[in-house]
Design an enzyme around this catalytic site. Structure first.
Site, PDB file in Angstrom:
ATOM      1  N   VAL A 129     -25.578 -54.301 -32.552  1.00 32.86           N
ATOM      2  CA  VAL A 129     -26.940 -54.828 -32.769  1.00 32.86           C
ATOM      3  C   VAL A 129     -27.159 -56.047 -31.877  1.00 32.86           C
ATOM      4  CG1 VAL A 129     -28.574 -55.740 -34.459  1.00 32.86           C
ATOM      5  CG2 VAL A 129     -26.817 -54.113 -35.190  1.00 32.86           C
ATOM      6  N   GLY A 184     -35.644 -47.386 -14.776  1.00 28.70           N
ATOM      7  CA  GLY A 184     -34.374 -47.411 -15.505  1.00 28.70           C
ATOM      8  C   GLY A 184     -34.399 -48.258 -16.776  1.00 28.70           C
ATOM      9  N   ASP A 198     -33.584 -46.159 -32.989  1.00 30.89           N
ATOM     10  CA  ASP A 198     -32.544 -47.133 -32.614  1.00 30.89           C
ATOM     11  C   ASP A 198     -32.716 -48.415 -33.443  1.00 30.89           C
ATOM     12  OD1 ASP A 198     -30.552 -48.319 -30.491  1.00 30.89           O
ATOM     13  OD2 ASP A 198     -32.274 -49.676 -30.424  1.00 30.89           O
ATOM     14  N   LYS A 202     -30.278 -50.194 -36.388  1.00 25.06           N
ATOM     15  CA  LYS A 202     -29.855 -51.596 -36.303  1.00 25.06           C
ATOM     16  C   LYS A 202     -30.269 -52.387 -37.549  1.00 25.06           C
ATOM     17  CE  LYS A 202     -29.870 -51.640 -31.232  1.00 25.06           C
ATOM     18  NZ  LYS A 202     -30.717 -51.812 -30.049  1.00 25.06           N
ATOM     19  N   GLY A 309     -27.351 -54.195 -21.805  1.00 19.72           N
ATOM     20  CA  GLY A 309     -26.806 -54.498 -20.476  1.00 19.72           C
ATOM     21  C   GLY A 309     -25.293 -54.613 -20.525  1.00 19.72           C
TER      22      GLY A 309
HETATM   23  N1  HSE Z   1     -31.546 -48.686 -26.227  1.00 17.05           N
HETATM   24  C1  HSE Z   1     -31.344 -49.998 -26.743  1.00 17.05           C
HETATM   25  C2  HSE Z   1     -32.557 -50.862 -26.490  1.00 17.05           C
HETATM   26  C3  HSE Z   1     -30.178 -50.716 -26.150  1.00 17.05           C
HETATM   27  O1  HSE Z   1     -33.494 -50.449 -25.798  1.00 17.05           O
HETATM   28  O2  HSE Z   1     -32.562 -51.979 -26.990  1.00 17.05           O
HETATM   29  C4  HSE Z   1     -28.887 -50.486 -26.846  1.00 17.05           C
HETATM   30  O3  HSE Z   1     -28.943 -50.823 -28.184  1.00 17.05           O
END
Ligand code: HSE
Length: 444
Positions: A129, A184, A198, A202, A309
């Protein structure tokens, strides 16, 4: 003697992790004592940014998690399988595990932590997270004296990047998403990010730590940003708000609530939200993440930083490896007399029960709604009367102009029960003068 690390995955984060471990100068002295003993990859012939001694890289991932010499398995494969099975196998073989895999932890946390407790090993997940932002260990350790009542944040960088660009450029979602994919910043299949999944993984993990109980992922309300339009962002701006994908976990704090009592029910939700421009989360832009924690007695504390990153996420991964190595170094991770080792209660998962999650209909929040209507007399009056009949009090009503020859009416409500608001909307949809409810967003 060095601590032997088995690394599963050599993608962006795996490479970043290896780079830190292979370049220990000026870092904590314990980094020098970590040895990348095995690296498991799926494609052995890929060009890599880091080189390893012969024999270190293998495609046999299972051999790493069962290798008696490996002490710490670092799972950076992503995806549900084989990540879940390899984590479980590593635990069954007495390995400590470090993972960045929010999807696996949010879905299979019960199975994984029960196995880890039984085996006497740690499963640490700082990188799962907020990328490089330290938030998991602070919740477990630095803030553990507090009664936390609210946790909210911007925990997805891709959506924050898209919404920031929509805000600054005035573009629509689809065109900015396409550009973000080209650059990207968004995946070719953007579903996990833009539909909020996502962020839901988290916030389930954060809520579980903040409130000391497990969260059933299907009970987390999840709405993404596909329906946020340039028009909504422009109206929000005029009304003093920015729109962010907000992840929220909150317990009841209404007057009379005793925070010392266990919460009856939690709200755990992800949705685009109008945030007042003066709120600390409103200025978190681009791919950055931030998590605001509120508790007693600390008040508010906000964690801000790079949410993804190679370098930032690897920073979090290596901090977990070091936490485990530090425990092993002082002999606290060793089994005695055939018994599994005692786990540090601040680092290990200590809860077993599931938190009760409140249905969204009981949520009390403000709403923003945009209606497209006939441009005839009495429409605003009818809307106001209908809302009033359902105990929905309006804070502002704006009609600035026409869109496609229809009147565009924007309302912001005071705090209302979500169920009441939807009942009013159901009735409004039946009005002949109302062509559509073009958008519906919650307001912080
Ligand atoms: N795909 C996630 C984001 C990054 O865009 O924050 C990894 O948790």
């Amino acid at each position: 003697m060095a601590f032997k690390v088995g690394l599963l995955g050599l993608g962006t984060v795996g490479t970043g992790t290896a780079q830190i471990l292979l370049d220990p100068a000026q870092r904590h002295p314990l980094v020098q004592e970590l040895e990348i003993y095995r690296v498991g990859v799926r494609s052995p012939d890929k060009t890599r940014l880091v080189a390893f001694s012969p024999g270190v890289v293998t495609t046999d991932l299972e051999a790493i998690v069962t290798d008696p010499a490996v002490e710490i398995v670092v799972e950076l494969l992503g995806g549900l399988e084989p990540a879940r099975s390899l984590i479980l196998k590593a635990i069954a073989n007495g390995k400590h595990v470090v993972t960045a895999n929010k999807a696996v932890i949010a879905r299979f946390g019960e199975e994984i932590f029960a196995a880890a407790t039984e085996a006497g090993v740690y499963v640490l997940l700082e990188a799962a997270v907020g990328g490089g932002i330290p938030v998991i260990e602070p919740l477990k350790q630095s803030l553990c004296a507090n009664r936390i009542h609210t946790l909210m944040g911007i925990v997805n960088g891709t959506t924050n990047y898209i919404l920031t660009r929509m805000q600054t450029e005035g573009g629509d979602f689809a065109e900015i998403l396409a550009d973000a994919q080209k650059l990207g910043y968004a995946e070719a299949d953007p579903t996990t990010d833009v539909d909020g999944f996502d962020a839901a993984d988290k916030i389930a993990i954060l809520a579980s730590l903040a409130f000391g109980g497990r969260i059933k992922l299907p009970e987390v309300y999840c709405e993404g940003i596909r329906q946020v339009s340039a028009a909504d962002i422009a109206y929000a701006d005029k009304l003093g708000f920015v729109i962010k994908l907000l992840a929220v976990a909150k317990r009841d704090t209404s007057p009379g609530t005793n925070l010392a009592d266990p919460p009856d029910q939690l709200q755990v939700r992800v949705h685009p939200t109008l945030i007042p421009k003066t709120h600390p989360l409103a200025s978190v832009n681009q791919v950055y993440n931030a998590i605001l924690v509120e508790g007693e007695p600390i008040g508010q504390v906000m964690f801000f930083g790079p949410g993804a990153g190679a370098g930032p996420t690897a920073s979090a991964v290596v901090s977990d490896i070091l936490n485990i190595a530090a425990i092993l170094k002082v002999g606290r991770g060793a089994a005695t007399d055939g018994q599994p080792p005692q786990l540090d209660p601040l680092l290990a998962c200590s809860h077993q029960h599931y938190c009760a999650i409140a249905p969204m209909s009981e949520l009390v929040t403000r709403f923003y709604a945009r209606f497209l209507t006939q441009d005839s007399s009495g429409v605003i009056g009818k809307l106001g009367t209908c809302f009033g009949n359902h105990s929905v009090s309006l804070e502002s009503v704006v009609q600035i102009g026409l869109r496609d020859n229809q009147a565009e009416i924007v309302v912001v409500t005071h705090h209302v029960r979500e169920g009441n608001f939807h009942q009013a909307l159901d009735e409004i949809r039946t009005f002949e003068a109302v062509n559509s409810v073009a958008s519906l967003l919650r307001v912080l």
